[in-house]
Design a protein around this motif. Structure first.
Motif: not given
Length: 173
Positions: A43, A53-56, A75, A77-78, A80, A154
């Protein structure tokens, strides 16, 4: 004069290389010599040249030594950044892998979790900045395989990091 300049440049190069920050991947690769490998970036993801780019999106991580899997899920989105290297322990010495890992932990990282048994192992080191976990190195393995994960969180990831530590204790102790 020319010899003095070359000598000075050589000494400076040695000094800079000694001061260079090492990481567990590099340290392990030094021990592995001809079986060294570069980590794969998981990632942000790029599928055949198309950025994802689907952070979900969720990732379920299964520890290599648990036959029934684990409840550890991430997930995207956690993070970078998330990198991984998988090592075949039928070809490599697990003790060398663990030693290379711990020798390569950069300064500023602290041990968050450690379990080294006769059949499996798990070590986690993290770096915190301004009371927020920033980076983590996680090495898990059994007699057959090991995986080294490196992730950069992140912002606002304290809860996720605490959950990871709780899950490691639940699954591995």
């Amino acid at each position: 004069m020319k010899k003095s300049i070359f000598l000075l440049v050589g000494i400076m190069a040695l000094a800079f290389s000694a001061m260079a920050q090492q990481d567990p991947y590099s340290s392990i690769n030094e021990k592995l010599a001809n079986q060294a490998q570069k980590p794969s970036q998981l990632w942000p993801m790029d599928l055949e040249g198309i950025p994802v780019k689907d952070e979900a999106m969720k990732l379920k991580y299964t520890f290599p030594f648990l036959s029934e899997g684990s409840e550890l899920a991430f997930n995207f989105s956690q993070f970078e950044k998330l990198e991984s290297s998988v090592y075949d322990l039928s070809k490599l010495n697990a003790k060398d892998l663990v030693q290379g890992f711990t020798a390569g932990i950069p300064s500023g990282f602290k041990e968050d979790f450690s379990k080294v048994g006769s059949e499996d192992f798990c070590l986690m080191y993290s770096k915190t900045e301004i009371n927020q976990p920033k980076e983590v190195y996680l090495l898990v393995g059994n007699r057959k395989q090991a995986e080294l994960l490196h992730f950069t969180y992140s912002p606002e990831s304290m809860k996720n990091h605490q959950n990871l530590k709780v899950e490691l204790n639940n699954v591995l102790n």
